[in-house]
Design an enzyme around this catalytic site. Structure first.
Site, PDB file in Angstrom:
ATOM      1  N   GLU A 189       0.695  -0.379   4.563  1.00 13.42           N
ATOM      2  CA  GLU A 189       0.053   0.912   4.869  1.00 13.42           C
ATOM      3  C   GLU A 189       0.308   1.340   6.319  1.00 13.42           C
ATOM      4  O   GLU A 189       0.048   0.552   7.241  1.00 13.42           O
ATOM      5  CB  GLU A 189      -1.459   0.787   4.615  1.00 13.42           C
ATOM      6  CG  GLU A 189      -2.204   2.097   4.797  1.00 13.42           C
ATOM      7  CD  GLU A 189      -3.685   1.991   4.411  1.00 13.42           C
ATOM      8  OE1 GLU A 189      -4.032   1.183   3.522  1.00 13.42           O
ATOM      9  OE2 GLU A 189      -4.486   2.721   5.008  1.00 13.42           O
TER      10      GLU A 189
ATOM     11  N   LYS B 278     -13.450  -1.484   2.885  1.00 19.22           N
ATOM     12  CA  LYS B 278     -11.999  -1.509   2.631  1.00 19.22           C
ATOM     13  C   LYS B 278     -11.233  -1.388   3.947  1.00 19.22           C
ATOM     14  O   LYS B 278     -10.221  -2.046   4.173  1.00 19.22           O
ATOM     15  CB  LYS B 278     -11.632  -0.375   1.662  1.00 19.22           C
ATOM     16  CG  LYS B 278     -10.202  -0.423   1.137  1.00 19.22           C
ATOM     17  CD  LYS B 278      -9.179   0.280   1.998  1.00 19.22           C
ATOM     18  CE  LYS B 278      -7.803   0.245   1.378  1.00 19.22           C
ATOM     19  NZ  LYS B 278      -6.760   0.845   2.205  1.00 19.22           N
TER      20      LYS B 278
ATOM     21  N   ASP C 223      -4.934 -16.888   1.259  1.00 21.61           N
ATOM     22  CA  ASP C 223      -5.262 -16.321  -0.048  1.00 21.61           C
ATOM     23  C   ASP C 223      -6.108 -15.055   0.163  1.00 21.61           C
ATOM     24  O   ASP C 223      -7.316 -15.135   0.384  1.00 21.61           O
ATOM     25  CB  ASP C 223      -6.028 -17.393  -0.839  1.00 21.61           C
ATOM     26  CG  ASP C 223      -6.418 -16.951  -2.229  1.00 21.61           C
ATOM     27  OD1 ASP C 223      -6.411 -15.738  -2.504  1.00 21.61           O
ATOM     28  OD2 ASP C 223      -6.755 -17.830  -3.042  1.00 21.61           O
TER      29      ASP C 223
HETATM   30  C1  MEV Z   1      -7.859   3.648   4.586  1.00 17.28           C
HETATM   31  O1  MEV Z   1      -6.986   2.620   4.195  1.00 17.28           O
HETATM   32  C2  MEV Z   1      -9.121   3.082   5.186  1.00 17.28           C
HETATM   33  C3  MEV Z   1     -10.208   4.096   5.508  1.00 17.28           C
HETATM   34  O2  MEV Z   1     -10.488   4.886   4.368  1.00 17.28           O
HETATM   35  C4  MEV Z   1     -11.429   3.313   5.939  1.00 17.28           C
HETATM   36  C5  MEV Z   1     -12.686   4.148   6.095  1.00 17.28           C
HETATM   37  O3  MEV Z   1     -12.826   5.198   5.452  1.00 17.28           O
HETATM   38  O4  MEV Z   1     -13.567   3.686   6.836  1.00 17.28           O
HETATM   39  C6  MEV Z   1      -9.775   5.037   6.593  1.00 17.28           C
END
Ligand code: MEV
Length: 430
Positions: free
Chosen positions: A83, A261, A277
């Protein structure tokens, strides 16, 4: 002065120059530096030894996050991720945190839990007490399975018993607590859990089914904290915006999943680069986030009395430095050498710091310009390069496309022509 991870303009350098700097920083051998580039490819024997039915390997970009100082020590941090923006965001966040000393971390001992499920026990409370009374017999048998681990100070250290209520009535669950030292620990723990199962059956009169480690490694936690000066972040409003973003995640699982995430963007990238892992870490992180009964952020953000932003993170960190891919994968080994971590605990703490940095960067962007701006510049660079833009014109082409909000191949080609015409006019005149 020790080696520094504060490298001005690292992002502007070519890959060869970056590798030269990284090689010097970590005193890598030419083979290790080559392994980082991945250009030599994996020796075909390696994937075939790692998994079944191998046909090859799947390269993922490897970037280096700069600017990290953790407990007063500078780190260059390898991150394997597909990413865009993640490595840049972590580096930028670490740069802003440097002003207040960077990141401070701590962790528990590397203790994993092995679960043994006992069913069909008529008198669960009596069984629980018998198991606890005789826990030393169970722990001794567990430790006989791994004398090497015991010799280096690890091994089965304690035992807990829980009575849980299942769809089929009460079930007695034994937890063996195993200090796995620098291993991720799955093999050691699973072997021990399987070995003691017959003894546990005999002690309780029940029937054992599952004997497996838990990825909810609540006894193996890593923590990090940092302070970001309000001026570096862009002022009071930005500090308030980040705190509002945190409060939103705390109140809403839909937002919280994305918040966490963003943290895992950083942590998984370090895990993958070091051959760990990633699924185990993900499972542990999200289960830990839900421990209170509601799904919560893994980080916290608040204001210091001076109005600066302080962030913290705590999560399970079942990472290893020995065994598995960390041992056989040459790129993972070079990444571990680059990091210079001496124990799995240290690696876990570094990963926690990266997760916190990543989260701050995302929340700051979201609370201000949004995240598309960061994504756009890398996207625009890719478009410019795909449009055949000569390297010396890329920066200018990207600048114009972003200013015009037209990030397209045809526009990139036009700008290249315009700039080239302009240049040749100037050289004729001058
Ligand atoms: C994108 O990979 C991660 C974000 O969506 C995290 C967030 O919204 O805090 C930018």
């Amino acid at each position: 002065m020790g080696r520094t991870s504060r490298i001005e303009g690292f992002y502007k350098m070519g890959m060869a120059e970056r590798i030269r700097i990284v090689k010097e920083f970590a005193e890598l051998t030419p083979e290790e530096a080559m392994a980082l580039t991945g250009f030599g490819g994996l020796n075909p024997d390696i994937p075939d030894k790692m998994i079944e039915n191998a046909v090859g390997s799947f390269p993922v970009p490897l970037g280096i996050a700069v600017n990290f100082t953790i407990n007063g020590k500078d780190y260059l941090i390898p991150m394997a991720i597909e990413e865009p923006s993640v490595v840049a965001a972590a580096s930028n966040s670490a740069k802003m945190a440097r002003e207040k000393g960077g990141f401070w971390t701590s962790s528990t001992a590397p203790v994993m839990i092995g679960q043994i499920q006992i069913t069909g026990v008529k008198d669960p409370n009596r069984a629980k007490h018998v198991l606890l009374e005789r826990k030393h017999e169970i722990l001794d048998l567990a430790n006989k399975q791994d004398p090497v681990l015991v010799k280096v100070g690890g091994g089965a250290k304690d035992l807990g018993v829980r009575i849980i209520h299942t769809l089929h009535g009460p079930s007695v669950i034994v937890h063996i607590h195993v200090d796995v030292r620098d291993a991720m620990g799955a093999n050691a723990v699973n072997t021990m859990a399987e070995a003691v199962a017959p003894m546990v059956e005999e002690m309780t009169g029940g029937r054992v089914y599952l004997r497996i480690l838990s990825n909810l490694a609540t006894h193996r936690l890593a923590r990090a904290r940092a302070i970001w000066p309000k001026e570096a972040l862009g002022g009071d409003e930005v500090v308030n915006g980040v705190i509002e973003a945190y409060v939103f995640a705390d109140a809403d699982p839909y937002r919280c999943a994305t918040h966490n995430k963003g943290i895992m963007n950083g942590i998984d990238a370090v895990m993958l680069a070091t051959g760990n892992d990633t699924r185990a870490i993900e499972a542990g992180a999200h289960a830990y986030a839900a421990m209170s009964g509601s799904y919560k952020p893994l980080t916290t953000f608040e204001k210091t009395p001076e109005g600066d932003l302080v962030g913290t993170i705590e999560l399970p960190m079942a990472v290893g430095l020995i065994g598995g891919a960390t041992k056989v994968h040459p790129t993972a080994r070079a990444c571990i050498k680059l990091l210079g971590v001496k124990t799995a605990q240290e690696l876990g703490e570094v990963a926690a710091a990266v997760g916190l940095a990543q989260n701050l960067a995302a929340l700051r962007a979201l609370a201000t310009v949004g995240i598309q701006k960061g994504h756009m510049s890398l996207h625009a660079r890719n478009i410019a390069a795909s449009a055949g833009c000569p390297p010396e014109l890329i920066d200018e082409v990207v600048r114009v496309m972003i200013a015009e909000k037209k990030i397209r191949m045809d526009r990139a080609q036009e700008i290249v022509q315009e700039l080239t015409r302009e240049k040749s006019k100037q050289s004729k005149m001058g």
